[in-house]
Design a protein around this motif. Structure first.
Motif, PDB file in Angstrom:
ATOM      1  N   GLN A 142       0.801  -1.222   0.000  1.00  0.00           N
ATOM      2  CA  GLN A 142       0.000   0.000   0.000  1.00  0.00           C
ATOM      3  C   GLN A 142       0.833   1.270   0.000  1.00  0.00           C
ATOM      4  OE1 GLN A 142      -3.187  -0.359   2.994  1.00  0.00           O
ATOM      5  NE2 GLN A 142      -2.827  -2.562   2.953  1.00  0.00           N
ATOM      6  N   CYS A 171      -0.692 -12.043   0.292  1.00  0.00           N
ATOM      7  CA  CYS A 171      -1.652 -11.512  -0.667  1.00  0.00           C
ATOM      8  C   CYS A 171      -1.409 -12.089  -2.054  1.00  0.00           C
ATOM      9  CB  CYS A 171      -1.508  -9.992  -0.645  1.00  0.00           C
ATOM     10  SG  CYS A 171      -2.637  -9.083  -1.665  1.00  0.00           S
ATOM     11  N   GLN A 330      -7.775 -15.006  -4.190  1.00  0.00           N
ATOM     12  CA  GLN A 330      -7.434 -15.673  -2.923  1.00  0.00           C
ATOM     13  C   GLN A 330      -8.073 -17.045  -2.718  1.00  0.00           C
ATOM     14  OE1 GLN A 330      -4.939 -14.614  -1.858  1.00  0.00           O
ATOM     15  NE2 GLN A 330      -4.878 -12.383  -2.035  1.00  0.00           N
ATOM     16  N   GLN A 334      -4.768 -18.431  -1.399  1.00  0.00           N
ATOM     17  CA  GLN A 334      -4.724 -18.686   0.050  1.00  0.00           C
ATOM     18  C   GLN A 334      -5.329 -20.034   0.391  1.00  0.00           C
ATOM     19  OE1 GLN A 334      -6.811 -15.293   1.626  1.00  0.00           O
ATOM     20  NE2 GLN A 334      -4.995 -14.000   1.588  1.00  0.00           N
ATOM     21  N   GLN A 368      -3.823  -5.949  -3.253  1.00  0.00           N
ATOM     22  CA  GLN A 368      -3.562  -4.609  -2.744  1.00  0.00           C
ATOM     23  C   GLN A 368      -3.226  -3.653  -3.885  1.00  0.00           C
ATOM     24  OE1 GLN A 368      -1.510  -4.603   1.330  1.00  0.00           O
ATOM     25  NE2 GLN A 368      -0.815  -6.455   0.322  1.00  0.00           N
ATOM     26  N   ALA A 437       3.205   0.258   7.097  1.00  0.00           N
ATOM     27  CA  ALA A 437       1.934   0.189   6.361  1.00  0.00           C
ATOM     28  C   ALA A 437       1.352  -1.222   6.290  1.00  0.00           C
ATOM     29  CB  ALA A 437       2.082   0.778   4.958  1.00  0.00           C
ATOM     30  N   THR A 438       1.416  -1.909   7.409  1.00  0.00           N
ATOM     31  CA  THR A 438       0.716  -3.189   7.509  1.00  0.00           C
ATOM     32  C   THR A 438       0.444  -3.448   8.982  1.00  0.00           C
ATOM     33  OG1 THR A 438       0.789  -5.547   6.962  1.00  0.00           O
ATOM     34  CG2 THR A 438       2.896  -4.507   7.491  1.00  0.00           C
ATOM     35  N   GLN A 464       5.354   2.120  11.441  1.00  0.00           N
ATOM     36  CA  GLN A 464       5.100   3.335  10.670  1.00  0.00           C
ATOM     37  C   GLN A 464       3.694   3.220  10.116  1.00  0.00           C
ATOM     38  OE1 GLN A 464       8.542   4.197   8.385  1.00  0.00           O
ATOM     39  NE2 GLN A 464       7.392   4.718   6.559  1.00  0.00           N
ATOM     40  N   ILE A 466      -0.579   5.268   9.905  1.00  0.00           N
ATOM     41  CA  ILE A 466      -1.306   6.535   9.928  1.00  0.00           C
ATOM     42  C   ILE A 466      -2.309   6.588  11.083  1.00  0.00           C
ATOM     43  CG2 ILE A 466      -0.996   6.809   7.447  1.00  0.00           C
ATOM     44  CD1 ILE A 466      -3.901   6.080   7.013  1.00  0.00           C
ATOM     45  N   PHE A 467      -2.534   5.438  11.705  1.00  0.00           N
ATOM     46  CA  PHE A 467      -3.443   5.363  12.862  1.00  0.00           C
ATOM     47  C   PHE A 467      -2.792   4.527  13.962  1.00  0.00           C
ATOM     48  CE2 PHE A 467      -6.634   5.800   9.381  1.00  0.00           C
ATOM     49  CZ  PHE A 467      -7.250   6.966   9.833  1.00  0.00           C
ATOM     50  N   ALA A 481       2.745   8.541   9.574  1.00  0.00           N
ATOM     51  CA  ALA A 481       2.959   8.699   8.134  1.00  0.00           C
ATOM     52  C   ALA A 481       1.871   9.551   7.501  1.00  0.00           C
ATOM     53  CB  ALA A 481       2.999   7.327   7.465  1.00  0.00           C
ATOM     54  N   LYS A 487       0.635  12.905  -0.179  1.00  0.00           N
ATOM     55  CA  LYS A 487       2.000  12.701  -0.683  1.00  0.00           C
ATOM     56  C   LYS A 487       1.906  12.329  -2.158  1.00  0.00           C
ATOM     57  CE  LYS A 487       2.157   7.815   0.645  1.00  0.00           C
ATOM     58  NZ  LYS A 487       2.816   6.750   1.404  1.00  0.00           N
ATOM     59  N   PHE A 659     -12.085  -2.611   4.102  1.00  0.00           N
ATOM     60  CA  PHE A 659     -10.747  -2.901   3.609  1.00  0.00           C
ATOM     61  C   PHE A 659      -9.936  -3.453   4.786  1.00  0.00           C
ATOM     62  CE2 PHE A 659      -6.383  -1.445   2.359  1.00  0.00           C
ATOM     63  CZ  PHE A 659      -6.278  -2.245   1.235  1.00  0.00           C
ATOM     64  N   HIS A 660      -9.550  -4.699   4.635  1.00  0.00           N
ATOM     65  CA  HIS A 660      -8.613  -5.330   5.575  1.00  0.00           C
ATOM     66  C   HIS A 660      -8.954  -5.098   7.037  1.00  0.00           C
ATOM     67  CE1 HIS A 660      -5.514  -5.331   2.125  1.00  0.00           C
ATOM     68  NE2 HIS A 660      -6.546  -6.093   1.908  1.00  0.00           N
ATOM     69  N   THR A 661      -8.010  -4.524   7.784  1.00  0.00           N
ATOM     70  CA  THR A 661      -8.206  -4.411   9.232  1.00  0.00           C
ATOM     71  C   THR A 661      -8.971  -3.125   9.586  1.00  0.00           C
ATOM     72  OG1 THR A 661      -6.103  -3.306   9.811  1.00  0.00           O
ATOM     73  CG2 THR A 661      -6.039  -5.690   9.498  1.00  0.00           C
ATOM     74  N   THR A 663      -8.698  -0.022   9.285  1.00  0.00           N
ATOM     75  CA  THR A 663      -8.171   1.209   9.888  1.00  0.00           C
ATOM     76  C   THR A 663      -8.726   2.430   9.155  1.00  0.00           C
ATOM     77  OG1 THR A 663      -6.183   1.304   8.528  1.00  0.00           O
ATOM     78  CG2 THR A 663      -6.035   0.051  10.587  1.00  0.00           C
TER      79      THR A 663
HETATM   80  N1  LIG Z   1      -7.758 -14.727   7.839  1.00  0.00           N
HETATM   81  C1  LIG Z   1      -7.352 -13.978   6.804  1.00  0.00           C
HETATM   82  N2  LIG Z   1      -6.274 -13.199   6.951  1.00  0.00           N
HETATM   83  C2  LIG Z   1      -5.825 -12.447   5.916  1.00  0.00           C
HETATM   84  C3  LIG Z   1      -6.481 -12.481   4.668  1.00  0.00           C
HETATM   85  C4  LIG Z   1      -7.652 -13.305   4.540  1.00  0.00           C
HETATM   86  O1  LIG Z   1      -8.305 -13.364   3.482  1.00  0.00           O
HETATM   87  N3  LIG Z   1      -8.043 -14.035   5.628  1.00  0.00           N
HETATM   88  N4  LIG Z   1      -5.991 -11.731   3.618  1.00  0.00           N
HETATM   89  C5  LIG Z   1      -4.583 -11.358   3.643  1.00  0.00           C
HETATM   90  C6  LIG Z   1      -4.320 -10.328   2.636  1.00  0.00           C
HETATM   91  S1  LIG Z   1      -4.665 -10.756   1.015  1.00  0.00           S
HETATM   92  C7  LIG Z   1      -3.825  -9.118   2.933  1.00  0.00           C
HETATM   93  S2  LIG Z   1      -3.448  -8.045   1.663  1.00  0.00           S
HETATM   94  C8  LIG Z   1      -3.506  -8.739   4.319  1.00  0.00           C
HETATM   95  C9  LIG Z   1      -3.764  -7.278   4.655  1.00  0.00           C
HETATM   96  O2  LIG Z   1      -3.303  -7.068   5.927  1.00  0.00           O
HETATM   97  P1  LIG Z   1      -2.711  -5.671   6.430  1.00  0.00           P
HETATM   98  O3  LIG Z   1      -1.734  -5.128   5.499  1.00  0.00           O
HETATM   99  O4  LIG Z   1      -2.213  -5.891   7.812  1.00  0.00           O
HETATM  100  O5  LIG Z   1      -4.045  -4.828   6.461  1.00  0.00           O
HETATM  101  P2  LIG Z   1      -4.322  -3.264   6.443  1.00  0.00           P
HETATM  102  O6  LIG Z   1      -5.461  -3.032   7.360  1.00  0.00           O
HETATM  103  O7  LIG Z   1      -4.485  -2.831   5.041  1.00  0.00           O
HETATM  104  O8  LIG Z   1      -3.016  -2.663   7.050  1.00  0.00           O
HETATM  105  C10 LIG Z   1      -2.364  -1.578   6.463  1.00  0.00           C
HETATM  106  C11 LIG Z   1      -1.869  -0.662   7.562  1.00  0.00           C
HETATM  107  O9  LIG Z   1      -1.184   0.423   6.947  1.00  0.00           O
HETATM  108  C12 LIG Z   1      -1.718   1.664   7.405  1.00  0.00           C
HETATM  109  N5  LIG Z   1      -1.593   2.616   6.300  1.00  0.00           N
HETATM  110  C13 LIG Z   1      -2.480   2.935   5.350  1.00  0.00           C
HETATM  111  N6  LIG Z   1      -1.961   3.823   4.477  1.00  0.00           N
HETATM  112  C14 LIG Z   1      -0.695   4.059   4.883  1.00  0.00           C
HETATM  113  C15 LIG Z   1       0.368   4.887   4.394  1.00  0.00           C
HETATM  114  O10 LIG Z   1       0.248   5.595   3.390  1.00  0.00           O
HETATM  115  N7  LIG Z   1       1.537   4.852   5.077  1.00  0.00           N
HETATM  116  C16 LIG Z   1       1.706   4.089   6.198  1.00  0.00           C
HETATM  117  N8  LIG Z   1       2.883   4.081   6.805  1.00  0.00           N
HETATM  118  N9  LIG Z   1       0.707   3.340   6.701  1.00  0.00           N
HETATM  119  C17 LIG Z   1      -0.467   3.312   6.044  1.00  0.00           C
HETATM  120  C18 LIG Z   1      -3.140   1.353   7.817  1.00  0.00           C
HETATM  121  O11 LIG Z   1      -3.589   2.272   8.793  1.00  0.00           O
HETATM  122  C19 LIG Z   1      -3.021  -0.084   8.364  1.00  0.00           C
HETATM  123  O12 LIG Z   1      -2.703  -0.118   9.726  1.00  0.00           O
HETATM  124  O13 LIG Z   1      -4.282  -9.556   5.209  1.00  0.00           O
HETATM  125  C20 LIG Z   1      -4.091 -10.921   5.016  1.00  0.00           C
HETATM  126  N10 LIG Z   1      -4.730 -11.655   6.096  1.00  0.00           N
END
Ligand SMILES: Nc1nc2c(c(=O)[nH]1)N[C@H]1C(S)=C(S)[C@@H](COP(=O)(O)OP(=O)(O)OC[C@H]3O[C@@H](n4cnc5c(=O)[nH]c(N)nc54)[C@H](O)[C@@H]3O)O[C@H]1N2
Ligand SMILES: Nc1nc2c(c(=O)[nH]1)N[C@H]1C(S)=C(S)[C@@H](COP(=O)(O)OP(=O)(O)OC[C@H]3O[C@@H](n4cnc5c(=O)[nH]c(N)nc54)[C@H](O)[C@@H]3O)O[C@H]1N2
Ligand SMILES: [Mo]
Length: 781
Positions: A142, A171, A330, A334, A368, A437-438, A464, A466-467, A481, A487, A659-661, A663
């Motif tokens: 992301q 992913c 997926q 997955q 993503q 960013a995860t 790092q 944003i929340f 961030a 940006k 979207f995902h978690t 946030t």
């Molecule tokens: N059980 C189960 N688990 C899974 C999945 C599933 O289908 N089932 N899917 C998987 C898949 S495909 C994925 S992609 C993952 C996703 O899992 P994560 O990547 O952990 O999920 P996000 O909530 O997108 O987390 C992104 C984080 O980056 C932050 N963020 C957003 N924008 C920015 C930015 O510009 N800069 C910075 N520094 N931070 C930023 C957000 O606030 C958030 O905390 O989960 C996986 N986990």
């Protein structure tokens, strides 16, 4: 029209071979009209991999809405509901706005100098005491291209560590691996324009209606137009995608490969192979034909629990067309035997010659928004520019580009994958982990174990984000961030379309672009090349882009023909784009030339069932002229299957609203309201058996933990439960004063750590569980 209840909006039907009509979607803050917008700033969606182009509306220095870009090749003006409303999250009052450092167990506010000096000091001392093998980076799908490339150079060439991977491991590691195994190299063969020409669209484990809603609008518009395509959907759930299918097969989870092998066999035995294409473009046909020869529809029917006649009907549907488009996501990547399954879909296209022509293509999808860039920039456990870590000439090329000693990049093995990075942290071998960013404390499997790892006293963690998140709660340093809209940078969608996303407003408080944070850290570490000059020679997004262009030159993902100016004027452009072809390339492999030659390929390949890598010599013998490789794999039963204690399958995934978690989407009233709490889907028969009715609270338990969720009775396969994985704990509500937080909401409390042997992607889709009415579960009463 209320798009939260009608997510795909009005139809604009079209006929095959015609241009998808545009429809401009717009959402502005309440009470504003387009006349109130002072500036429109070009960007694209960051809430899925589709790359929908949009303009961000700005008024008085704030984002006040979005509008789809009618002229962009990807979305022709459309936006999905997450994008229509999601921008509001940027202005949430609880954005991180100042760096935090841990003092006396608490995270306290500080300034950037103090925070980044603390990070650099710790990194230096770990390097001195333990060496680069004790330092790891876990990043995202992301961020922007410029950010990944900078992180890659910083980590691989500067720190000299092999431990850099992205959450793309969770992913689309399988997408990348499947492309490498079949075509020698990562890179999406197909193009979204293929939807405009397709006669049959096959969606393999891909709930496109909820996960790439604009791509689905394109498919829906074909389905509603003249001469519509047939739709095949493989998914054990009756998703909104499946509801439109000509044929929907709902297999037992984890059995994709059995079905695919039967389909391949059926295509071969019924004489539907395009032998001229196969002879000209592939190696391995005899081996594949031999390996699937006993895999009859009757054989697969037993394993998949699908009637053999349906399997035959499917084989006819997908083999009797000259314009087949497949998408894979997926439900394959997955699931059990992920890479092996994804590769058989490539095989199916190769056997039928369905590649590189309008309406004939395969899309090994990304999820993503910027996962493609994580992979191409080498922030994902590969080397930048799809270079082969096992090919010393490729490694030397990078060392030359970065002016470092090639030995510094030779770690005697492939780059470390994410789950291995976490295992090293668990054992104490890794002392410094930088997460950007995860949100692994919600998204990785087996969360109790992840929490324990992140809490280890010997592990210094930089987060790092944003929340504040479940993961920042474990950090030693939290870096605030700037994000999308705040940006500038580029990113690339699932069909290789590059977009420029420009800064529209200032970031909140002291938040800084991820690129600036990485560059500042590199300066504080005083990273040098072998002649003592600064290793990182760029200082902002355009100069980082230029550095990446040099790295991409001559490789499949060649960006040398692009510029910010071109992207501004032309909109989304597909790589490769060279000075000779600045407007990009619609389809890869149209000329039958693959990036599979032993000298240029990204991998020498591996056994799909064991992950055992082949040597260069073995690959040269198999594929001396660099054709596509037909790689077989035998079906194997999943290691866990329902038993007396855990009698049900458990899978997990997504809803259109989040979207995902969550946030971002959890902070958007329209989206949060549409899907406010976790639920568990089960079949009427399973509900009845457990004394449950729709809306009851139930406990879902595996060997790893228990999640409590509201029952939603659907037409899902009997014997299968589905949990959305979006719900963690940041908005779980206050716990009873003083009591420890209850970890009973995130799907990943329940998922064991199992990896695909070829891609090392976690298997999130095939756990086993039991279900009980909440009232019967003593400890949760
Ligand atoms: N059980 C189960 N688990 C899974 C999945 C599933 O289908 N089932 N899917 C998987 C898949 S495909 C994925 S992609 C993952 C996703 O899992 P994560 O990547 O952990 O999920 P996000 O909530 O997108 O987390 C992104 C984080 O980056 C932050 N963020 C957003 N924008 C920015 C930015 O510009 N800069 C910075 N520094 N931070 C930023 C957000 O606030 C958030 O905390 O989960 C996986 N986990
Ligand atoms: N609304 C929304 N859109 C998103 C995201 C999001 O969080 N929310 N995330 C983005 C990201 S990062 C990703 S990776 C994509 C994911 O997009 P998808 O892959 O479409 O989404 P999932 O819900 O993870 O899984 C797809 C389907 O796999 C099915 N499935 C489970 N097990 C099996 C199996 O064994 N075989 C088969 N054939 N199917 C199975 C599930 O029932 C599910 O419907 O979505 C992207 N778009
Ligand atoms: Mo993903």
């Amino acid at each position: 029209m209320d798009r939260t209840t009608d997510p795909w909006g009005a139809r604009t039907p079209y006929a095959p071979g015609t241009v998808w009509p545009s429809r401009v979607d717009l959402q502005l803050a309440a009470g504003l009209s387009e006349a109130d917008v002072q500036r429109w700033v070009p960007s694209a969606s960051l809430l899925h991999s589709n790359g929908d182009a949009m303009d961000v509306a700005v008024r008085d220095g704030r984002i006040v809405g979005v509008r789809g870009r009618a002229g962009d090749r990807v979305n022709h003006g459309r936006l999905d509901i997450k994008d229509l409303f999601g921008w509001q999250a940027n202005a949430s009052p609880d954005r991180l706005t100042v760096p935090l450092v841990r003092q006396g167990g608490q995270l306290v506010e500080t300034d950037w100098d103090t925070a980044l000096d603390a990070v650099a000091e710790r990194c230096r001392s770990v390097l001195e005491e333990y060496g680069p093998g004790a330092v790891g980076f876990y990043t995202s799908g992301q961020l922007f291209l410029e950010e990944y490339y900078t992180l890659t150079v910083l980590a691989r060439a500067g720190i000299g560590t092999n431990h850099l991977d992205g959450n793309t491991r969770l992913c689309t590691a399988t997408a990348g691996e499947a492309l490498k195994e079949s075509f020698g190299c990562d890179g999406q063969p197909g193009s979204y324009q293929d939807i405009d020409h397709a006669q049959v669209i096959a969606l393999w484990g891909h709930n496109v209606a909820e996960c790439q809603p604009v791509l689905w609008m394109r498919i829906l518009d074909r389905l509603h137009g003249a001469d519509p395509p047939a739709l095949f959907v493989l998914d054990p759930r009756p998703t909104p995608t499946a509801r439109e299918a000509t044929i929907h097969l709902a297999p037992r989870p984890g059995t994709n490969l059995a079905l695919l092998n039967a389909l391949l066999n059926e295509i071969i035995t019924t004489g539907r192979v395009d032998h001229a294409f196969v002879a000209a473009n592939t190696v391995g046909f005899d081996r594949l034909a031999e390996r699937v020869s006993s895999r009859t529809p009757e054989w697969a029917a037993q394993i998949c629990d699908i009637p053999a006649a349906e399997i035959r009907r499917t084989a006819e549907l997908i083999a009797d067309t000259d314009r087949l488009v497949s998408t894979v996501l997926q439900g394959v990547y997955q699931s059990h035997q992920a890479t092996a399954g994804a590769v058989q879909i490539n095989n199916l296209h190769l056997l039928r010659g369905q590649l590189g022509r309008p309406g004939a293509g395969v899309l090994q999808m990304n999820g993503q928004p910027t996962a493609q860039n994580t992979r191409e920039c080498g922030a994902n456990g590969d080397l930048p520019g799809f270079r082969n870590w096992a090919n010393p000439r490729h490694v030397a090329e990078l060392a030359d580009l970065w002016n470092i000693d090639p030995a510094a990049l030779d770690h005697g093995g492939p780059p470390t994958h994410a789950l291995e990075i976490f295992r090293l942290a668990e054992t104490g071998a890794l002392k410094f982990l930088w997460i950007s960013a995860t949100n692994p404390a919600v998204s990785l499997p087996d969360l109790a174990r992840i929490r324990e790892t992140l809490a280890r006293p010997g592990l210094f963690t930089v987060v790092q984000d944003i929340f504040p998140t479940e993961t920042t709660a474990f950090a030693d340093v939290v870096l605030p961030a700037a994000t999308w809209g705040e940006k500038t940078g580029t990113f690339t969608n699932a069909d290789r379309t590059v977009h420029l996303s420009e800064q529209a407003v200032d970031p909140p408080g002291q938040a800084r672009a991820d690129l600036d944070i990485f560059l500042d850290f590199a300066r504080r570490m005083d990273l040098r090349d072998r002649t003592g000059r600064p290793l990182i020679t760029w200082h902002d997004a355009p100069s980082a882009f230029a550095a990446w262009q040099r790295c991409s030159k001559g490789r499949p993902c060649d960006y040398t023909g692009l510029s910010y100016q071109l992207l501004r004027e032309h909109g989304g452009t597909q790589w490769p784009a060279t000075p000779a072809l600045p407007f990009g390339t619609q389809r890869l492999y149209a000329d039958g030339r693959f990036w599979a030659h032993p000298d240029t390929c990204e991998t020498y390949g591996r056994d799909l069932n064991t992950g055992e890598p082949a040597t260069e010599a073995e690959y040269r013998a198999l594929n001396p002229h660099g054709k596509a490789v037909l790689r077989p794999a035998d079906y194997q039963p999943p290691p866990d299957s329902p038993d007396g204690e855990y009698p049900l399958w458990l899978t997990s995934g997504r809803t259109i609203y989040h979207f995902h978690t969550r946030t971002k989407t959890g902070r958007v009233p329209e989206l949060q309201h549409a899907a406010p709490e976790v639920w568990v889907e089960c079949s009427p028969a399973d509900a009845h058996r457990h004394g449950l009715t729709d809306g009851d609270m139930a406990a879902v338990t595996t060997a790893r933990g228990t999640v409590t969720a509201r029952v939603r009775i659907t037409g899902i396969r009997e014997g299968l439960l589905f949990l959305p994985f979006h719900y963690g704990y940041w908005d779980h509500g206050p716990d009873h004063a003083g009591s420890p937080p209850r970890h009973d909401r995130a799907a990943n409390e329940l998922i064991p750590t199992r990896l695909d042997p070829a891609s090392n992607q976690p298997v999130f889709k095939t756990a086993t569980a039991r279900l009980a009415p909440l009232g019967q579960l003593g400890q949760l009463d």
